[in-house]
Enzyme design. Sequence first.
Site, short mmCIF file in Angstrom:
data_model
loop_
_atom_site.label_atom_id
_atom_site.label_comp_id
_atom_site.label_asym_id
_atom_site.label_seq_id
_atom_site.Cartn_x
_atom_site.Cartn_y
_atom_site.Cartn_z
N GLY A 252 41.89 44.33 41.68
CA GLY A 252 42.91 43.42 42.07
C GLY A 252 42.82 42.98 43.49
N HIS A 253 43.43 42.04 43.83
CA HIS A 253 43.40 41.44 45.10
C HIS A 253 44.43 42.66 46.03
CE1 HIS A 253 42.68 36.94 44.55
NE2 HIS A 253 41.86 38.08 43.85
N GLY A 254 45.25 43.15 45.46
CA GLY A 254 46.17 44.25 46.24
C GLY A 254 46.60 45.17 45.24
#
Length: 401
Positions: A252-254
Amino acid sequence: MVAFIYFTAILFTVTASDIYDVTKFGADHTGSKPCTEAIQRAINEAARNYGGIVYFPHGQYLSGAVELKSNITLDFADKVVLRFLDDPKEYPPLEETIPNGNKITLPFTPLIRAFGHSNITIRGNAMLDGHGETWWARMPPPSTRPVFLQIFWVRNLLLEDITVKSSPMYNVNLKNCDDVVIKRIKIRNPANYVDPGPNTDGININSCKRVHITGVNISTGDDCIALDSNIERNTRIPTVDVLIENSHMYAGHGGVSIGSVTAGGLRNVTVRNCIFNGTNRGLFIKSRRGRGGLVEDISYHDITMVDLRKEGIAIATIYNGSDAGLHNRDFHWEPVNERTPFIRNIEFKNIQGDSVLNPIFIVGLPESSIKNITFANVQIKSKFDIFLNNTKNIVINGNVH
C-alpha cells in the site's frame, strides 16, 4: 490522546419472518447466472417490513450493483463467494439526493451502496470479488471506475469478517458516517508497483465521527487506510474520534494516511498495536496550500514497521501527489488564509522498524510550521538522516529540534 469510540447497535429479536433468503427470491447459488434482481428484491422486501436479515446460503452468486437500506443486515454463510459482473452497463451513472438536499452525480453506480440510511451490517466469512482486473486494463489511471462499497450519510454501520477482493477502485469508501465499526475484514488488491491495481484505497474515512477499525488485514494498490475531511456548503465537516488498532497492513502507499484532503479538519485519532509490512510509507500526514484545515491531537503508539519502501514517518504540508513535489524546497512565504493547512500536537510512541528513505521526514510551510510533534522510543533504521524543515518544537527521543 485516546479516541473513545461508541457504537450503538439496534437490537431486535429475529424471527423466521425477519430472515430473507436470497435463493427464495430467485437467486442462483451455483454462480452460473446473474441474480442482481433477486438480491435487490430480498433487500427491498426486508426494508418494506422495517428491516431484517438478507441471508446468502452457502454457494456462489453473480451480481451487478445492489443498494442497501435502513435496518438491513447482509449475512453470508461460511465461505460464500459473491462475484460482481464487469460489464459497465451494470453500473450506469447515478444521481442521488443527499440529506442536505444537494444532488451528487457518480460516473458509475457503486457495486454496493447506501446513501442516507441507518443501522446497516455486512457480515460473514465471505469473499466479495469486484473483478477489478478487467476494469484496470479497460480504464487505467486517471480514469474513474466503480467503487466497491460506497456508504455515505449512514449512521450505525458494521462491517465484519468479510473479504473484499479486486475492487475496480476504492474498496470501502465512507463519507459523513457516524458510529462505524469495521472488524476483522480483509482487503486484497495487487500492489500497483507490481501489477496494475490503481486507486484501490483500502478503507477511506471522510468527514466521519466515532469510527473503530480493529483486526483488519489489508494489501492494496493505494493507501491501506486513509482519513480525510471536507467542506460542504462552506461548513467544515471534520473527521473526529477514530481508533485504529490491532491491524496488519502489507502492500500500500501508506499504512495509515491522513489527508491530503484536510479542509474539514481531523482530530482525536489514535493508531495503536499495528504492523506495517512492505508499505511505501508507514505513517503519513499530508496536506498542501489550498486544502486548509487543522490536523491535531493524533496519537500513534506500539507500531512495528518492516521493509518500508520510502520514508518511515512523514508529515508534509507541501504534498502535491508526487515524490518530487514532496521533496521540493523552493517554497516562499505566503499570507495565511482559510486555505492554509495547519498540523500540530502529534505523538509517536514505541515505534520500531526500518525504511529505505528518511526514518522521520517533516516539511511544513514557511507561513505554517508543523509544530509540537513528540517522538518517544521511536527507533527506525535507515541509511538516511532525519529531515526537518519549517518545523517548531519537534522532540525526538528526548532531544528538541
